[in-house]
Design a protein around this motif. Structure first.
Motif, short mmCIF file in Angstrom:
data_model
loop_
_atom_site.label_atom_id
_atom_site.label_comp_id
_atom_site.label_asym_id
_atom_site.label_seq_id
_atom_site.Cartn_x
_atom_site.Cartn_y
_atom_site.Cartn_z
N ARG A 76 0.83 -1.22 0.00
CA ARG A 76 0.00 0.00 0.00
C ARG A 76 0.86 1.27 0.00
NH1 ARG A 76 -5.25 -1.64 0.71
NH2 ARG A 76 -5.53 -3.61 1.84
N GLU A 77 1.88 1.28 0.83
CA GLU A 77 2.75 2.46 0.89
C GLU A 77 3.52 2.65 -0.42
OE1 GLU A 77 3.22 5.07 3.00
OE2 GLU A 77 1.35 4.27 3.78
N GLN A 78 3.95 1.55 -1.02
CA GLN A 78 4.74 1.66 -2.24
C GLN A 78 3.90 2.02 -3.46
OE1 GLN A 78 8.18 -1.18 -2.72
NE2 GLN A 78 7.05 -2.29 -1.16
N ILE A 79 2.63 1.59 -3.48
CA ILE A 79 1.79 1.89 -4.65
C ILE A 79 1.18 3.28 -4.56
CG2 ILE A 79 -0.45 1.04 -3.82
CD1 ILE A 79 1.13 0.41 -7.31
N LYS A 80 1.14 3.85 -3.37
CA LYS A 80 0.50 5.16 -3.17
C LYS A 80 1.07 6.24 -4.08
CE LYS A 80 -0.61 6.13 0.99
NZ LYS A 80 -0.53 6.50 2.44
N PRO A 81 2.39 6.45 -4.14
CA PRO A 81 2.90 7.51 -5.03
C PRO A 81 2.64 7.22 -6.50
CG PRO A 81 4.70 6.24 -4.07
CD PRO A 81 3.46 5.84 -3.34
N VAL A 82 2.57 5.96 -6.89
CA VAL A 82 2.26 5.61 -8.28
C VAL A 82 0.84 6.04 -8.62
CG1 VAL A 82 2.06 3.71 -9.94
CG2 VAL A 82 3.84 3.64 -8.18
N LEU A 83 -0.08 5.79 -7.71
CA LEU A 83 -1.49 6.15 -7.95
C LEU A 83 -1.70 7.65 -7.88
CD1 LEU A 83 -3.22 3.30 -5.91
CD2 LEU A 83 -2.86 3.42 -8.38
N GLN A 84 -0.87 8.34 -7.14
CA GLN A 84 -0.96 9.80 -7.07
C GLN A 84 -0.40 10.44 -8.34
OE1 GLN A 84 1.14 10.50 -3.40
NE2 GLN A 84 -0.73 10.37 -2.15
N LYS A 85 0.60 9.82 -8.92
CA LYS A 85 1.24 10.36 -10.12
C LYS A 85 0.47 10.03 -11.40
CE LYS A 85 5.56 10.18 -12.77
NZ LYS A 85 6.92 9.58 -12.87
N HIS A 86 -0.09 8.81 -11.45
CA HIS A 86 -0.74 8.33 -12.67
C HIS A 86 -2.21 8.03 -12.44
CE1 HIS A 86 3.14 7.59 -14.71
NE2 HIS A 86 3.57 7.16 -13.55
N GLN A 87 -3.02 8.32 -13.44
CA GLN A 87 -4.41 7.87 -13.43
C GLN A 87 -4.42 6.46 -14.04
OE1 GLN A 87 -7.82 10.36 -14.74
NE2 GLN A 87 -8.23 8.72 -16.22
N ILE A 88 -4.60 5.46 -13.21
CA ILE A 88 -4.59 4.08 -13.68
C ILE A 88 -5.99 3.75 -14.22
CG2 ILE A 88 -4.19 1.66 -13.12
CD1 ILE A 88 -1.71 3.48 -12.94
N ASP A 89 -6.08 3.62 -15.54
CA ASP A 89 -7.34 3.28 -16.17
C ASP A 89 -7.55 1.77 -16.27
OD1 ASP A 89 -8.04 6.10 -17.11
OD2 ASP A 89 -6.09 5.81 -18.10
#
Length: 254
Positions: A76-89
């Motif tokens: 969860r902590e590691q994926i958080k910045p990815v989801l903040q940076k990218h809109q995962i469609d």
């Protein structure tokens, strides 16, 4: 509404694919990129060069995300910045591990490792990405199930249990999220030429018994799964919810 070629276009979309280094994950990543999606290749080591090269050759774009999905406490902590940076469609939960041992002697630590990668990480990533999809009112989640989502297998109790769970989770999430504009589906590959099936293919008797049952008369290739993934990721699948699409050369119909 008349059929439009754009139904299968993924232009402007961003996809996150786990287990993208080889096999099915690699083929799906290349297929999504060739259809227009920008693909985030998730692996636990920085060894995704071959996949990146194939995407570049197909005219697509990608970048890497390094997360060890067996360490579920830190996902969860590691994926958080990815989801903040990218809109995962589009989220493709493909990463999986298998361990072969008779059930009576099956190692508990291996049971837990298989469960962590094959189902616990799938739920965590689906939950984290799904929250953003629900908020937007759109998104596609594609889980990679297995023929062992329907059958019992031999010497693979953890893998079988985890893949039954993937099919169940797919339906459970679809029941909750379909009305919110998020399609959750799964693909159940048949016997595909990947690292996970190498032991079976190297056993002449076992390989022959498998081939004898497949109406298509051949082992599947990773590219056989890519088309199904592109379909489920596209607008063409907007009314497909909670489905486990079997791509097996006819095995389940035999």
């Amino acid at each position: 509404m008349a059929f439009q070629q754009e139904f299968f276009s993924l232009k402007g979309k961003t996809a996150l694919v786990t287990g993208a280094r080889t096999g099915i994950g690699q083929a799906i990543s290349v297929g999504l990129a060739a259809s227009g999606a920008h693909v985030l290749l998730l692996g636990h080591r920085d060894n995704l060069e071959e996949t990146k090269a194939q995407i570049a050759e197909a005219g697509g774009t990608c970048e890497t995300v390094l997360i060890d999905l067996s360490q579920t406490g830190s996902i969860r902590e590691q994926i958080k910045p990815v989801l903040q940076k990218h809109q995962i469609d589009i989220l493709v939960n493909n990463a999986g591990v298998i361990y072969r041992e008779p059930a009576a002697e099956f190692d508990e630590s291996e049971w837990n490792r298989v469960m962590d990668v094959n189902i616990n990480a799938v739920f965590i990533l689906s939950q984290e990405a799904g929250r953003f999809m629900i908020e937007r009112g759109s998104g596609k989640i594609i889980n990679i199930a297995s023929l062992l989502s329907f059958q019992g297998g031999v010497f693979v109790p953890a893998y079988t249990a985890s893949k039954h769970a993937v099919a169940g989770l797919t339906k459970a999430l679809a029941n909750e999220w379909a009305a919110k504009g998020v399609q959750v589906n799964a693909i159940a590959p048949g016997y595909i030429e990947t690292n996970n099936t190498e032991a079976l293919r190297n056993d002449p008797d076992r390989s022959k018994s498998i081939l004898d049952r497949i109406p298509a008369g051949r082992w599947g290739e990773a590219d056989d799964i890519a088309g199904a993934a592109v379909f489920l990721a596209s607008k063409a699948a907007d009314y497909v919810n909670g489905h486990v699409l079997v791509v097996d050369g006819g095995w389940m119909g035999r």
